[in-house]
Design a protein around this motif. Structure first.
Motif, PDB file in Angstrom:
ATOM      1  N   ARG D 145       0.836  -1.183   0.000  1.00  0.00           N
ATOM      2  CA  ARG D 145       0.000   0.000   0.000  1.00  0.00           C
ATOM      3  C   ARG D 145       0.878   1.242   0.000  1.00  0.00           C
ATOM      4  O   ARG D 145       2.019   1.193   0.445  1.00  0.00           O
ATOM      5  CB  ARG D 145      -0.864   0.018   1.242  1.00  0.00           C
ATOM      6  N   VAL D 146       0.316   2.326  -0.457  1.00  0.00           N
ATOM      7  CA  VAL D 146       1.072   3.580  -0.408  1.00  0.00           C
ATOM      8  C   VAL D 146       1.106   4.058   1.034  1.00  0.00           C
ATOM      9  O   VAL D 146       0.050   4.311   1.627  1.00  0.00           O
ATOM     10  CB  VAL D 146       0.403   4.665  -1.278  1.00  0.00           C
ATOM     11  N   ILE D 149      -1.065   7.223   2.838  1.00  0.00           N
ATOM     12  CA  ILE D 149      -2.356   7.380   2.152  1.00  0.00           C
ATOM     13  C   ILE D 149      -3.368   6.465   2.836  1.00  0.00           C
ATOM     14  O   ILE D 149      -3.066   5.315   3.116  1.00  0.00           O
ATOM     15  CB  ILE D 149      -2.241   6.998   0.660  1.00  0.00           C
ATOM     16  N   ASN D 196     -11.736   7.129   0.985  1.00  0.00           N
ATOM     17  CA  ASN D 196     -10.948   7.257   2.218  1.00  0.00           C
ATOM     18  C   ASN D 196      -9.440   7.184   1.959  1.00  0.00           C
ATOM     19  O   ASN D 196      -8.656   7.180   2.887  1.00  0.00           O
ATOM     20  CB  ASN D 196     -11.373   6.203   3.245  1.00  0.00           C
ATOM     21  N   ASN D 200      -2.902  11.155   4.595  1.00  0.00           N
ATOM     22  CA  ASN D 200      -3.101  11.260   6.036  1.00  0.00           C
ATOM     23  C   ASN D 200      -1.990  12.058   6.708  1.00  0.00           C
ATOM     24  O   ASN D 200      -1.077  12.537   6.036  1.00  0.00           O
ATOM     25  CB  ASN D 200      -3.296   9.861   6.658  1.00  0.00           C
TER      26      ASN D 200
HETATM   27  C1  COA Z   1      -6.896   3.253   6.131  1.00  0.00           C
HETATM   28  C2  COA Z   1      -6.707   1.890   5.555  1.00  0.00           C
HETATM   29  C3  COA Z   1      -6.617   0.870   6.661  1.00  0.00           C
HETATM   30  C4  COA Z   1      -7.824   1.522   4.519  1.00  0.00           C
HETATM   31  O1  COA Z   1      -8.887   0.942   5.135  1.00  0.00           O
HETATM   32  P1  COA Z   1     -10.059   0.271   4.267  1.00  0.00           P
HETATM   33  O2  COA Z   1     -10.922   1.343   3.743  1.00  0.00           O
HETATM   34  O3  COA Z   1     -10.622  -0.756   5.145  1.00  0.00           O
HETATM   35  O4  COA Z   1      -9.332  -0.318   3.012  1.00  0.00           O
HETATM   36  P2  COA Z   1      -9.254  -1.807   2.535  1.00  0.00           P
HETATM   37  O5  COA Z   1      -8.150  -2.449   3.300  1.00  0.00           O
HETATM   38  O6  COA Z   1     -10.564  -2.496   2.545  1.00  0.00           O
HETATM   39  O7  COA Z   1      -8.812  -1.558   1.040  1.00  0.00           O
HETATM   40  C5  COA Z   1      -9.719  -1.078   0.027  1.00  0.00           C
HETATM   41  C6  COA Z   1      -8.960  -0.864  -1.248  1.00  0.00           C
HETATM   42  O8  COA Z   1      -8.113   0.263  -1.111  1.00  0.00           O
HETATM   43  C7  COA Z   1      -6.766  -0.078  -1.354  1.00  0.00           C
HETATM   44  N1  COA Z   1      -5.912   0.651  -0.463  1.00  0.00           N
HETATM   45  C8  COA Z   1      -6.067   0.810   0.869  1.00  0.00           C
HETATM   46  N2  COA Z   1      -5.098   1.548   1.365  1.00  0.00           N
HETATM   47  C9  COA Z   1      -4.323   1.886   0.322  1.00  0.00           C
HETATM   48  C10 COA Z   1      -3.153   2.638   0.234  1.00  0.00           C
HETATM   49  N3  COA Z   1      -2.595   3.206   1.326  1.00  0.00           N
HETATM   50  N4  COA Z   1      -2.604   2.793  -0.971  1.00  0.00           N
HETATM   51  C11 COA Z   1      -3.151   2.230  -2.043  1.00  0.00           C
HETATM   52  N5  COA Z   1      -4.255   1.489  -2.016  1.00  0.00           N
HETATM   53  C12 COA Z   1      -4.828   1.325  -0.834  1.00  0.00           C
HETATM   54  C13 COA Z   1      -6.719  -1.557  -1.091  1.00  0.00           C
HETATM   55  O9  COA Z   1      -5.641  -2.171  -1.724  1.00  0.00           O
HETATM   56  C14 COA Z   1      -8.042  -2.028  -1.612  1.00  0.00           C
HETATM   57  O10 COA Z   1      -7.946  -2.104  -2.984  1.00  0.00           O
HETATM   58  P3  COA Z   1      -8.660  -3.320  -3.799  1.00  0.00           P
HETATM   59  O11 COA Z   1     -10.113  -3.193  -3.511  1.00  0.00           O
HETATM   60  O12 COA Z   1      -8.284  -3.030  -5.192  1.00  0.00           O
HETATM   61  O13 COA Z   1      -8.048  -4.580  -3.267  1.00  0.00           O
HETATM   62  C15 COA Z   1      -5.429   1.858   4.740  1.00  0.00           C
HETATM   63  O14 COA Z   1      -5.541   2.822   3.769  1.00  0.00           O
HETATM   64  C16 COA Z   1      -4.155   2.079   5.487  1.00  0.00           C
HETATM   65  O15 COA Z   1      -3.715   1.216   6.231  1.00  0.00           O
HETATM   66  N6  COA Z   1      -3.535   3.228   5.249  1.00  0.00           N
HETATM   67  C17 COA Z   1      -2.339   3.636   5.859  1.00  0.00           C
HETATM   68  C18 COA Z   1      -2.727   4.188   7.142  1.00  0.00           C
HETATM   69  C19 COA Z   1      -1.657   5.020   7.802  1.00  0.00           C
HETATM   70  O16 COA Z   1      -0.814   5.679   7.206  1.00  0.00           O
HETATM   71  N7  COA Z   1      -1.806   5.005   9.108  1.00  0.00           N
HETATM   72  C20 COA Z   1      -1.185   5.860  10.015  1.00  0.00           C
HETATM   73  C21 COA Z   1      -2.334   6.618  10.623  1.00  0.00           C
HETATM   74  S1  COA Z   1      -1.926   7.358  12.149  1.00  0.00           S
END
Ligand code: COA
Ligand code: COA
Ligand code: COA
Ligand code: COA
Lengths: 271, 271, 271, 271
Positions: D145-146, D149, D196, D200
């Motif tokens: 994942r990115v 983001i 979403n 971030n």
């Molecule tokens: C927020 C997060 C958990 C997403 O939650 P979600 O909505 O439940 O997302 P899912 O895990 O169901 O993924 C949905 C789709 O988005 C994609 N996706 C989710 N996060 C992504 C990212 N950071 N970059 C690219 N694609 C992403 C998934 O691969 C999935 O794609 P697909 O349907 O083609 O397989 C996730 O984006 C993440 O872990 N981000 C990083 C969080 C971070 O930086 N945290 C620190 C915060 S303090």
């Protein structure tokens, strides 16, 4: 499991899943084994560890080997990073948990943490059938050292006794010692390079755990991979060394040693 | 010792003093016992602990008792503070040491840490010959609870099996169980007050350790006081529970559980 | 609050209560202050701390004083226990959090943790109107040292600059410095005993925090007692020193220092 | 340095090297700046951090940006892993350092630790001139994942205010915001995938730190790489969040909350 988890998730999406023990019934159980059975049966600490970490009973030679590892890794003097930090924290007047923890936090890639790395490398190389020189030189080309090989103090003519003892035990009781033999052949090659490039205690435990896991019949190939990739084996070192770290912390309290301050003259202040 | 320390201090005022082990010779030793002797002789983890913590060999019934305590305190389910924090940290994707440590740091006065307190209180009261009602009511007047008494879940009719098992063992093998008997007579009194005011596992280990220390002949009265006042016994709980905490951390990694977030609706936001 | 809590408890007996912040709305808030207000208004780190720890806005001179404490306590060289342990852990190749934590765990009664103790003692003595000699000799009779007095290196003629700077600031900006004056009069007395029994940085911050709390008009007498008895002030030292500990950990990584091993010849092995 | 170190090493092979501060003279200094200068000059906490971490003075807009990051990351409610563990430890009656530490140990890849990862990825991609879709899809092909983001709660129409505030500040005061612009163009692309997948707060700080480092003129390209590869930026999150974790621990002590036990009914016991 998957289905159960999903079912559970529907009910409460933030819940916790736990699979190693149960504390809800008449008696707490460790992977299904009750406290009474533990005490009245022929169980030891190695068996408790097998139940709570590996979720299965293991044969006697295996749990005894686990206990030997715990005994041999319990301490290695007051000078190593872990003991040193626990000593410093104890001399700062802190509680036992803080002393232990301050030392534990030094365990990792450079201190004690090579068991899993060694297991990982030896497994990959041995499974591939890589000849020891190719294995060692291959790592060298990547700028990496062989994990589990080399000791600051021990050498060819001053072997680490702990390694010998484990080796002897395994040769006597293990169904097979394929990975150990591979590690020894790697050591033969590295000893040709320098006298201190011996198989160290991390490397030996790493190799023998591979033998235990793959020859005991208790683990599938996929499970062996999981154990190695998750890194159970460092857990063993961590648990073992906790005995020594607590020992060092208690020692300082008994001696009523004052606050430690590193001597100014031993520090190079530069910029 | 004093003289040796002073001599040492003259030489280097900031040095470290260490008395439990030696890693400088041919073989590392734990309070003088070599690795070879450990493995070839009839030693176990309880013996290693006796050497590194108590700086002496203890009789077989004593080291076996220590091992029983380690086994019985190894885990108590995923819901208690320690396991919970280790689970949360494991789900945050952290290394095994961090997971273990995050859980260990909850061990203290309210969680698992009552063994030493119980030992301290039972010792003082029993040595003074205080009658159980006077002991309990005396603490009550100071606004204190009896450490080692009381359990959230267990009760008179649903005893903690672990307590029973330790009690049986001690009655069979210990030279004397004076402190345990005192603790039991305290429990008799508190059970008159409420059904859950049972002797808990902390209290039982605390009392039995007093019996072990004072009836084994291996410790002087002054040494017993030192063990109790420094707080070795919590060390026992800490070491034991490390097995369970590592088990829970591994469990979550195996399950590939995602980051834990406590549910908003379970929090009362107020001011 | 009580009622709300009870109401909440009825709904879910195991829930969590939280009163310092809210992350559920459009914007997270710190005790009611939104992020936008924090950034666009004239807020600083001292204000954030006041909101999250003390649950109130404090006057500018007070939050500036908090920031000065954070700046002056941020570091005190690589030789003190905390920095030393962080350095050792960093040289063991561990992650930044582990390095920081290993150092933080040495903070307590003997290292940096005297601020709260000093505040507690000075408050009690000053409120009672105890004359400095009576206060000092009274503690001596109990076998206790005056917390916040004494320095290994600093002395009457080589004052700790940090103490002077805080003192000057407070005299200029605080509504009253009654506790500081008391601490200084204690120092006058102890300096008559030995030249190194100066008011140290812990003692000075302890006394000045008492002045801040009691003269700012923002805290009731009961609230001041609560702050002192819970021990907020050590939190200040802990937060400040985290800057230095992280600095030391990064320093070692930049220098690519190898695993630390305490020199054998600096250890007195005895028994 | 190299030569000095070597010289030092010859004298004492086990010594410590330290380059960020000096506590030996009349006054302690942070990278050469005395305490007096710190307090009487126009220095703040951001400047102290710049001296101890980056070993240089930074322009005002940069240290103010550092302070903004500390303020905005100080807390994010009681439900996140870190605050939760600190709350549990505080409710176990443990000292403030243990509470803080138990929470800090959850900071890592999944909680708060994405700043450095984001900086690393954005830097590599932007320096290479990779188009946002190629960057995102490239990571996807590697199953990654990115970093920086995505947010569990925030979305396109419910932006994280903290991100906006940082962005506005940088656009106003930074010499350049090349990396931020790149991150925003990545966000534009990912928002096309799901609402979403916003930039971030980790991602925003990561990108802006790249801009700060590379446009301030204070760092060479090699130094920027070093900062990113060693991982200074997570240190920033760790320091900031310490304010909140201590706040949560104090909160529970003030409320006199009892020992936390996770509810049985919220756990799926399976095997
Ligand atoms: C927020 C997060 C958990 C997403 O939650 P979600 O909505 O439940 O997302 P899912 O895990 O169901 O993924 C949905 C789709 O988005 C994609 N996706 C989710 N996060 C992504 C990212 N950071 N970059 C690219 N694609 C992403 C998934 O691969 C999935 O794609 P697909 O349907 O083609 O397989 C996730 O984006 C993440 O872990 N981000 C990083 C969080 C971070 O930086 N945290 C620190 C915060 S303090
Ligand atoms: C012990 C150790 C530090 C070697 O110390 P050293 O004698 O000072 O060795 P040096 O770093 O000077 O290296 C000397 C040579 O041996 C090689 N070497 C050292 N360790 C090696 C290893 N593990 N595998 C392969 N080659 C190794 C070096 O690459 C170097 O080769 P070169 O001269 O061709 O460049 C090193 O072997 C090591 O870190 N081993 C792993 C230790 C381990 O498992 N620790 C856990 C202990 S509890
Ligand atoms: C288990 C425990 C929390 C009791 O829970 P509870 O049933 O909710 O008890 P309460 O707090 O409501 O107290 C009920 C009464 O029992 C009394 N009581 C509770 N524990 C007591 C103890 N250990 N000793 C004496 N009296 C006790 C209370 O004072 C109260 O008396 P009162 O009604 O006259 O005021 C408590 O006994 C305890 O903390 N015990 C120590 C637990 C321990 O050792 N823990 C380590 C476990 S690993
Ligand atoms: C600094 C310190 C270690 C003194 O070191 P020292 O010069 O070696 O002092 P000694 O232990 O030899 O004591 C010398 C005398 O001073 C007395 N003394 C030392 N510290 C004292 C104090 N804080 N209050 C009262 N008397 C004190 C001792 O009791 C002794 O008296 P005696 O000769 O009548 O028995 C000690 O003052 C101290 O621990 N102070 C608190 C330090 C503190 O707040 N630390 C936080 C720093 S970040």
């Amino acid at each position: 499991l998957e289905a159960a988890t999903k079912a559970g998730k529907v009910r409460a999406p933030t819940h916790v899943v736990s699979t190693i023990c149960d504390d809800r019934g008449e008696e707490p159980t460790y992977y299904g084994v009750t406290m009474s059975e533990l005490i009245t049966g022929d169980y030891g600490i190695g068996d408790v560890l097998a139940l709570l970490w590996f979720k299965r009973k293991l044969p006697k030679y295996a749990t005894k080997f686990i206990e030997m590892c715990l005994m041999l890794c319990a301490d290695h003097g007051p000078c190593v990073s872990g003991a040193h930090n626990s000593i410093v924290t104890s001399r700062a007047g802190k509680d036992l948990v803080s002393c232990l923890v301050s030392g534990l936090l030094t365990i990792g890639p450079r201190f004690g943490g090579a068991i899993d790395d060694a297991a990982r490398c030896f497994k990959e190389a041995c499974d591939k059938g890589l000849a020891p020189p190719d294995f060692v030189e291959g790592l060298k080309r990547q700028g990496k050292r062989v994990p589990g090989i080399g000791h600051r103090i021990k050498s060819k003519d001053n072997r680490d006794k702990r390694v010998e003892l484990l080796q002897n035990y395994a040769e006597k009781f293990f169904p097979a010692t394929r990975y150990l033999q591979y590690a020894v052949s790697v050591e033969e090659y590295t000893l040709g390079k320098a006298a201190n490039l011996v198989l160290n205690v991390d490397g030996c435990i790493g190799a023998l755990f591979l033998d235990l896991l793959s020859s005991s019949g208790a683990f599938s190939a996929k499970e062996v991979d999981e154990v190695i990739s998750i890194g159970y084996l460092n857990g063993l070192f961590v648990l073992a060394r906790s005995i020594g770290l607590i020992g060092h912390a208690l020692d300082q309290k008994r001696l009523q040693e004052p606050l430690y301050r590193h001597p100014w003259e031993d520090v190079l202040y530069t910029s």
